[in-house]
Every structure is written in structure tokens, then in C-alpha cells.
Design a protein around this motif. Structure first.
Motif, mmCIF file in Angstrom:
data_model
loop_
_atom_site.group_PDB
_atom_site.id
_atom_site.type_symbol
_atom_site.label_atom_id
_atom_site.label_comp_id
_atom_site.label_asym_id
_atom_site.label_seq_id
_atom_site.Cartn_x
_atom_site.Cartn_y
_atom_site.Cartn_z
ATOM 1 N N ILE A 316 69.264 -10.212 9.563
ATOM 2 C CA ILE A 316 70.609 -9.057 9.151
ATOM 3 C C ILE A 316 71.921 -8.288 9.403
ATOM 4 N N CYS A 317 71.879 -8.471 10.892
ATOM 5 C CA CYS A 317 72.798 -8.072 11.748
ATOM 6 C C CYS A 317 74.069 -9.438 11.309
ATOM 7 N N LEU A 318 73.414 -10.663 11.432
ATOM 8 C CA LEU A 318 74.173 -12.045 10.742
ATOM 9 C C LEU A 318 74.817 -11.987 9.731
ATOM 10 N N ASN A 319 73.932 -11.153 8.508
ATOM 11 C CA ASN A 319 74.885 -11.654 7.036
ATOM 12 C C ASN A 319 75.681 -10.824 6.608
ATOM 13 N N LEU A 320 75.534 -9.365 7.997
ATOM 14 C CA LEU A 320 76.455 -8.244 7.587
ATOM 15 C C LEU A 320 77.756 -9.038 8.227
ATOM 16 N N SER A 321 77.407 -9.479 9.619
ATOM 17 C CA SER A 321 78.814 -10.078 10.456
ATOM 18 C C SER A 321 79.336 -10.865 9.259
ATOM 19 N N GLY A 322 78.259 -11.408 8.471
ATOM 20 C CA GLY A 322 79.092 -13.249 7.330
ATOM 21 C C GLY A 322 79.224 -12.141 5.939
ATOM 22 N N TRP A 323 79.349 -11.656 5.903
ATOM 23 C CA TRP A 323 79.298 -10.582 4.630
ATOM 24 C C TRP A 323 81.578 -10.281 5.171
ATOM 25 N N GLY A 324 80.924 -9.500 6.260
ATOM 26 C CA GLY A 324 82.475 -8.680 6.795
ATOM 27 C C GLY A 324 82.999 -10.431 7.726
ATOM 28 N N MET A 325 82.748 -11.320 7.440
ATOM 29 C CA MET A 325 84.057 -12.256 7.877
ATOM 30 C C MET A 325 84.612 -12.516 6.831
ATOM 31 N N MET A 326 83.709 -12.502 5.865
ATOM 32 C CA MET A 326 84.743 -13.366 4.788
ATOM 33 C C MET A 326 86.259 -12.847 4.345
ATOM 34 N N ILE A 327 86.156 -11.132 4.785
ATOM 35 C CA ILE A 327 88.020 -10.806 5.334
ATOM 36 C C ILE A 327 88.653 -12.119 5.735
ATOM 37 N N PHE A 328 88.111 -12.121 7.170
ATOM 38 C CA PHE A 328 89.002 -12.894 8.025
ATOM 39 C C PHE A 328 89.284 -14.695 7.296
ATOM 40 N N VAL A 329 87.721 -14.683 6.930
ATOM 41 C CA VAL A 329 87.814 -16.497 6.781
ATOM 42 C C VAL A 329 88.749 -16.703 5.539
ATOM 43 N N GLY A 330 88.708 -15.751 4.299
ATOM 44 C CA GLY A 330 89.341 -15.008 3.323
ATOM 45 C C GLY A 330 91.322 -16.146 4.228
ATOM 46 N N LEU A 331 91.392 -14.833 5.354
ATOM 47 C CA LEU A 331 92.555 -14.974 5.609
ATOM 48 C C LEU A 331 92.659 -16.163 7.244
ATOM 49 N N LEU A 332 91.400 -16.963 7.318
ATOM 50 C CA LEU A 332 91.359 -18.899 8.261
ATOM 51 C C LEU A 332 92.546 -19.368 6.643
ATOM 52 N N ALA A 333 92.019 -18.786 5.391
ATOM 53 C CA ALA A 333 92.146 -19.473 4.839
ATOM 54 C C ALA A 333 93.583 -19.799 4.232
#
Length: 502
Positions: A316-333
Motif C-alpha cells: 500500500i505504501c509503495l503504491n501510494l509512493s508510486g502514484w505520487g511518483m507519477m508526478i515526478f515521472v511526468g516531469l522526468l519525461a
């Protein structure tokens, strides 16, 4: 006759990036240079920040929205399964975060080679090559998926071999079979994202992805809650929802959405695959080493006492982290596109400014999310489960989750900078040193030897991530971006100019 090369530094210039002029044409050379737009550095800082931020968010906004929607489909499936049963939740967590992530990291990494190829080709105005490289990437990724299918078929014995609980491993093996059609959809989802975002046309992907996510929520409710089809209903809804955006993207591209860059299917896609393979493998290694990090954490947790509760809480924690990380993966792109476009256009100063802007933007967002995850440390887990032991375990891990989000606001963006510059291999070496030579051993020491259990594992991983972030900051700061412009120009001349549209 001796030749010299004239480089055009401005990304807004209408002249080619590189062309030949003779010594006798020096007067013409000076006239052409005098016609170029003034350097952006002459504008005020606020004007430059606004202009760069606009370019950044034209790519980052749709990329974030798309990734939120795609990951939302996967995580909402876990949320529905969490209300079906604890075993189903643990089985999905194991299959999603270990087997599926193993495959996705390879495919996403290999597809990210398109960020370098398409980004620099677009910056160099070699538009026809984008469609060719898209097709070459399809070939590489399809071959890769064929090789990965046995991992999904034999997931149960593989997980048992890795020491996982037999009941959870058996459930995960069933779920992994449902992931096979999803993996095939990633071939096109990932490559279309890289192809369209290099042209700042990825908003269309967002439309399809958001609609798919909303449709998935309705379909999951219908199959899991209304019809009580349990695991099979949840996984059927996920498979349908993951293929919907692919069909939409095909229709958009093939029916004239990208007239400059898509010239139809070409036999050129089967030539020069070695270049795409080389860059794809470097990109794949870089992304794999990052995404497998959390998978190792899940595997180590599966060997602990009370593994089901611990695995549920960590997933659950890693999925929450993964969901939040989508913001930064978008910025990565966005970072990859901005750096690749400016390097392809021959503008080192604009490249530096783009890097500073995207890193600063991402860091500010990271601080905001850090505070939010600390404030709502317990209540957010209700999305996934109503089990009191799991809720307490998630609340206990939330401070580590918040610090993970904070570090993730910097590290992926710096990786995006490396992708834009074609430096994936360098980042892969950094990942090996920091993650696997520092983070994993420290996690084992803190978690098993000292006895801090899951917290110790996570702290060790955080230390590795912190060191990696600092190393990437230093490398990015010290990198000679004028030299990177020259290297990008060589790539343009070598990769793109010999080709011509059919």
C-alpha cells in the motif's frame, strides 16, 4: 575545398541545425548569423522562467495525467481486490510489484530510448525519422515481451524459489496469467507516449487514459461489487481498460494526427536496429535498476514473520509512493524532452536553464507532498483496506513514505536529464553503486541483523536513494553542456541526416 560547420544556437531559428559553408562564403555566414533571434538570456529572468515553464508543462502536464490514469487502473484494481480478500490483496501485491514491475521496468526502459532518439530528431527538424524510430521500437519491445512470457507462466514456482509464502505465491501465479495481455499493451502505450511527447502532442494520450480510468472504475464496480465476480472480474476489467488507450492512439496517429512525423509503415523500420537496440538496452538497464529496487524490498519483506500483514502494508505504501511518483515521472519525461530538444537545436544555455527550472519545480512539489503524506498518514490507507492491523502498519510506515516522496522529487528528474542527453549508461552505473552496493546491504543489516524488520529494510533503501540523488546532482552540475551539444550534433549527422522520407 576546405569546409567549416556553422552551428545555429537558437532553438527558435528557422535555419537547419548544422550545414556546410565554404571559406569563400564567410560574408554570407555573417549575414545569416545576424538574422538569428537574440539570445534568450537578454530577456528578464521572470520572462524566461515563464516561457520555459510553459514549454515544460506542455509536456509534463499531459504526461503526469496519463501516468496517473494508467497507474490508477492498476492501483484501483488492487483496491477492489483488497475488499475481496486479504489473500487476493497480497497475491496481487506480489505479482504487481515483483513480476509485473520486473517486466514493465524492462519495457519502459527500452521504450525510453525513444525520448533520446525522437527528442533530438525533432529538435534537429528531422521529423520523418520519428515515425521510423517508433516502428523500430515496436519491433524491439515485441521481441522482448515474447522472451518475458515464461516469467509470467511460471511465476508461482519462481516466487516459491525466492522464499515467498506458498499460498500467496500460488495466488500471485494465477494473477500473473492475467497480466500477460496487459504486458502486450505496454508495447504500444509506452512507445506512443515517448513518440507524441517529443512533439508536445501527448495531450491526446491523456484524454484516452483518463476516459479509460473512469471506465475502469465503473467496470470494476460492475464486475466485482455488483456481479460479485471477485478476482476474475477485477482482472477482466483491468485488461479491457489497459487496451482501450492503445486503440485510440493507433487511430489518432494512423489517421493523420501526426502528418509531419508519421509517413506510414516503412521497411526502414527493419534496418539499423542495432542503434535502437544499443540505446534501448542502456535505457532499459537504467530504468530496471531503479524500479527493481522496490521489488527487492517486497521480496525481503515476504520472508519476514507475519508476512501477509507486512506485505499488505508495504505494498500500500509503495503504491501510494508510486502514484505520487507519477508526478515526478511526468516531469522526468518533460526533462528528457526539453534537454533533447535543446541539445538537438544546438543551444547549451537553454539546456542549462531548462534543467534548473525542472529540478526546482519538482523539488517544490516534493516538499508539498512530503507534508501531505505526514498529515494524512493513516486515513489514506482506507482506500485499500479496512483491516485494522494493516492500517496501523501503514500509519507506522508513513514517515518513511513521506521521506521517500521527497527524494523521488529530485532523483527521477535528474534521470530524465540523462535520458535527454543520451547518458543512460552512466546513470545505470550510478544506480548499481548506490542502490545495490549500498542500499540493499544496509537494508539487510538494519532489517535482519539489527532487527528493525521492515523499517530497517526501508531505511537502508532510503540511504541508497539519498546517495544516488547527491551523485546525480554533482554529475549534472559538473557536466560540460557545450560538449553535450557537440555530441548531439554528431548524433544528428550520424543518425538522422542520411535517412530520407519514403
Amino acid at each position: 575545398m576546405e569546409h567549416i560547420s556553422l552551428s545555429v544556437p537558437s532553438p527558435n531559428s528557422t535555419f537547419p541545425t548544422s550545414f556546410q559553408m565554404s571559406n569563400g562564403d564567410e560574408e554570407l555566414n555573417s549575414r545569416l548569423v545576424s538574422l538569428l533571434p537574440k539570445e534568450e538570456e537578454e530577456h528578464s529572468l521572470s520572462t524566461r522562467i515563464c516561457a520555459e515553464s510553459k514549454k515544460l508543462w506542455m509536456v509534463a502536464g499531459p504526461a503526469i495525467l496519463t501516468r496517473f490514469a494508467v497507474v490508477g487502473v492498476l492501483i484501483s484494481t488492487q483496491a477492489f481486490l483488497g475488499h475481496v480478500g486479504s489473500l487476493e490483496l497480497a497475491g496481487y501485491a506480489l505479482s504487481f510489484t515483483v513480476i509485473d514491475r520486473f517486466a514493465v521496468s524492462i519495457l519502459l526502459g527500452m521504450a525510453s530510448a525513444l525520448e533520446t532518439l525522437c527528442g533530438q530528431a525533432f529538435g534537429a527538424k528531422q521529423y520523418h525519422m520519428l515515425g521510423v524510430y517508433l516502428q523500430r521500437s515496436w519491433i524491439m519491445l515485441f521481441a522482448c515481451v515474447i522472451l518475458l512470457i515464461p516469467v509470467f507462466i511460471f511465476a508461482t514456482p519462481l516466487l516459491e524459489l525466492l522464499g515467498q509464502d506458498k499460498a500467496i505465491a500460488k495466488e500471485a501465479g494465477i494473477i500473473c496469467l492475467w497480466f500477460i495481455p496487459v504486458i502486450f499493451s505496454h508495447i504500444f502505450n509506452f512507445t506512443f507516449q515517448m513518440y507524441l511527447q517529443s512533439q508536445s502532442k501527448n495531450m491526446v494520450i491523456s484524454y484516452f487514459s483518463v476516459f479509460s480510468f473512469m471506465f475502469h472504475l465503473f467496470l470494476s464496480w460492475l464486475m466485482v461489487i455488483k456481479f460479485s465476480w471477485g478476482l476474475h472480474g477485477a482482472m477482466t476489467a483491468m485488461c479491457i481498460s489497459m487496451w482501450f488507450p492503445v486503440i485510440g492512439q493507433f487511430i489518432y496517429v494512423l489517421c493523420g494526427g501526426c502528418p509531419e512525423t508519421w509517413k506510414g509503415f516503412s521497411w526502414s523500420a527493419f534496418s539499423d536496429l542495432g542503434l535502437v537496440a544499443k540505446l534501448s538496452l542502456s535505457s532499459g538497464l537504467m530504468i530496471c535498476l531503479e524500479l527493481w529496487y522496490n521489488s527487492i524490498l517486497i521480496l525481503l519483506t515476504g520472508n519476514m514473520e507475519n508476512a501477509e500483514v507486512e506485505l499488505d502494508a508495504l505494498s500500500i505504501c509503495l503504491n501510494l509512493s508510486g502514484w505520487g511518483m507519477m508526478i515526478f515521472v511526468g516531469l522526468l519525461a518533460a526533462a528528457g524532452v526539453r534537454v533533447a530538444n535543446e541539445l538537438g537545436a544546438g543551444n547549451a544555455n537553454a539546456t542549462r536553464f531548462a534543467i534548473v527550472n525542472v529540478v526546482s519545480t519538482s523539488a517544490i512539489i516534493g516538499v508539498v507532498l512530503f507534508v501531505l503524506f505526514l498529515v494524512f498518514r493513516r486515513s489514506i490507507a482506507f482506500i485499500f483496506t479496512d483491516s485494522e492491523p494493516v492500517l496501523e502498519a501503514v500509519a507506522d510506515l508513513s514517515p518513511l513514505l513521506a521521506f521517500t516522496i521527497l527524494l523521488q522529487s529530485i532523483q527521477p528528474v535528474l534521470s530524465g536529464v540523462a535520458v535527454g542527453a543520451g547518458l543512460q549508461k552512466m546513470v545505470a552505473y550510478v544506480n548499481i553503486a548506490c542502490y545495490y552496493l549500498v542500499g540493499v546491504p544496509l537494508g539487510i543489516i538494519f532489517g535482519y541483523v539489527i532487527g528493525y524488520q521492515i523499517k530497517g529494510l526501508w531505511v537502508g533503501m532510503l540511504v541508497g536513494t539519498l546517495i544516488q540523488t547527491l551523485v546525480l546532482c554533482y554529475i549534472t552540475w559538473k557536466l560540460d553542456w557545450d560538449k553535450q551539444v557537440e555530441l548531439a550534433r554528431e548524433r544528428v549527422n550520424k543518425w538522422f541526416l542520411p535517412e530520407s522520407p519514403e
